[in-house]
Design a protein around this motif. Structure first.
Motif, PDB file in Angstrom:
ATOM      1  N   LYS A 166       0.839  -5.002  36.836  1.00 29.16           N
ATOM      2  CA  LYS A 166       1.428  -4.595  35.553  1.00 29.16           C
ATOM      3  C   LYS A 166       1.298  -3.093  35.365  1.00 29.16           C
ATOM      4  N   LEU A 167       0.111  -2.572  35.687  1.00 23.21           N
ATOM      5  CA  LEU A 167      -0.136  -1.147  35.501  1.00 23.21           C
ATOM      6  C   LEU A 167       0.798  -0.316  36.374  1.00 23.21           C
ATOM      7  N   LYS A 168       0.859  -0.661  37.651  1.00 26.36           N
ATOM      8  CA  LYS A 168       1.706   0.113  38.558  1.00 26.36           C
ATOM      9  C   LYS A 168       3.187  -0.043  38.204  1.00 26.36           C
ATOM     10  N   SER A 169       3.599  -1.265  37.882  1.00 36.33           N
ATOM     11  CA  SER A 169       5.005  -1.512  37.537  1.00 36.33           C
ATOM     12  C   SER A 169       5.407  -0.764  36.276  1.00 36.33           C
ATOM     13  N   MET A 170       4.491  -0.715  35.313  1.00 35.11           N
ATOM     14  CA  MET A 170       4.793  -0.026  34.064  1.00 35.11           C
ATOM     15  C   MET A 170       4.932   1.473  34.279  1.00 35.11           C
ATOM     16  N   LEU A 171       3.990   2.061  35.022  1.00 34.02           N
ATOM     17  CA  LEU A 171       4.067   3.494  35.295  1.00 34.02           C
ATOM     18  C   LEU A 171       5.325   3.824  36.090  1.00 34.02           C
ATOM     19  N   SER A 172       5.656   2.971  37.038  1.00 34.14           N
ATOM     20  CA  SER A 172       6.858   3.195  37.859  1.00 34.14           C
ATOM     21  C   SER A 172       8.127   3.082  37.019  1.00 34.14           C
ATOM     22  N   ALA A 173       8.143   2.131  36.089  1.00 34.28           N
ATOM     23  CA  ALA A 173       9.319   1.947  35.223  1.00 34.28           C
ATOM     24  C   ALA A 173       9.540   3.167  34.346  1.00 34.28           C
ATOM     25  N   ILE A 174       8.453   3.673  33.762  1.00 36.67           N
ATOM     26  CA  ILE A 174       8.560   4.864  32.921  1.00 36.67           C
ATOM     27  C   ILE A 174       9.074   6.040  33.743  1.00 36.67           C
ATOM     28  N   ALA A 175       8.474   6.221  34.928  1.00 34.08           N
ATOM     29  CA  ALA A 175       8.851   7.351  35.770  1.00 34.08           C
ATOM     30  C   ALA A 175      10.288   7.246  36.270  1.00 34.08           C
ATOM     31  N   SER A 176      10.707   6.044  36.679  1.00 24.88           N
ATOM     32  CA  SER A 176      12.048   5.901  37.262  1.00 24.88           C
ATOM     33  C   SER A 176      13.146   6.213  36.257  1.00 24.88           C
ATOM     34  N   ASP A 177      12.903   5.920  34.977  1.00 24.86           N
ATOM     35  CA  ASP A 177      13.918   6.205  33.963  1.00 24.86           C
ATOM     36  C   ASP A 177      13.883   7.661  33.501  1.00 24.86           C
TER      37      ASP A 177
END
Length: 211
Positions: A83-94
């Protein structure tokens, strides 16, 4: 002529792409219509001007990011670390596609849009991130010594500053040239530092023994 939701979304998607690539000032309604292969008259039927299109396209970005982040948080099949990695990646990718030129344009020409985007990032994405860090502390997966707000602030600094020309302008040119990373890679590095730190395993043991 009836408006199509799909056409409206296509216009916003293309506008976002061009705003992110070329900045707000260097993107025209002509550019957007040509890229879409439709008449400028059709684009104006959906959006009366470039400012309205910018606001609508950023609203779309915010909505999608909120849905992605909330979906990750509520997915019981994901471990805390995923969850932590996916959330950080989602924020960064957008947010990674937002280039320095667009930041400068927004600040100078449409500060109210930039302020709204910054406020959204602070109150939505980062508060959700903090909530997740607290969950990790409660589960014994994040060190209780860690200040959850500090974790968020460190990542927020990476998100907001590492592509900001005003922030980068404070440093020697050779340092900035030495980054040699695209924005998305910069955020990946920030994620790695949050997860792993900068010390090797051997150095971590030595550090721990001395603290």
């Amino acid at each position: 002529m009836n408006k199509s939701k799909k056409v409206e979304e296509n216009i916003m998607e293309m506008a976002n792409k061009l705003f992110f690539q070329n900045g707000y000032k260097n993107t025209t309604m002509d550019d957007i219509s040509k890229k879409l292969g439709m008449s400028k008259k059709t684009v104006y039927m959906y959006f009366p001007g470039k400012l309205e299109l910018l606001e609508a396209s950023f609203n779309l970005l915010r909505t999608r990011l909120s849905i992605k982040v909330e979906t990750i948080l509520q997915d019981d099949n994901l471990s805390f670390l995923m969850k932590l990695k996916s959330m950080l990646s989602a924020i960064a990718s957008d947010l990674a596609p937002i280039n320095p030129q667009l930041i400068s344009d927004l600040r100078e020409q449409v500060p109210e849009v930039w302020a709204a985007l910054e406020d959204y990032i602070r109150t939505s994405a980062y508060l959700r991130f903090q909530r997740l860090v607290q969950y990790g502390i409660d589960q014994g997966l994040v060190s209780s010594k860690v200040n959850k707000s500090m974790v968020v602030l460190i990542y927020a600094s990476a998100i907001q500053n590492l592509i900001d020309p005003k922030f980068l302008g404070q440093f020697p040119a050779e340092m900035i040239d030495g980054l040699e990373l695209k924005p998305a890679n910069i955020y990946d590095q920030a994620i790695s530092i949050i997860f792993e730190g900068i010390l090797t395993d051997e150095a971590k043991k030595e550090y721990t023994s001395q603290v």
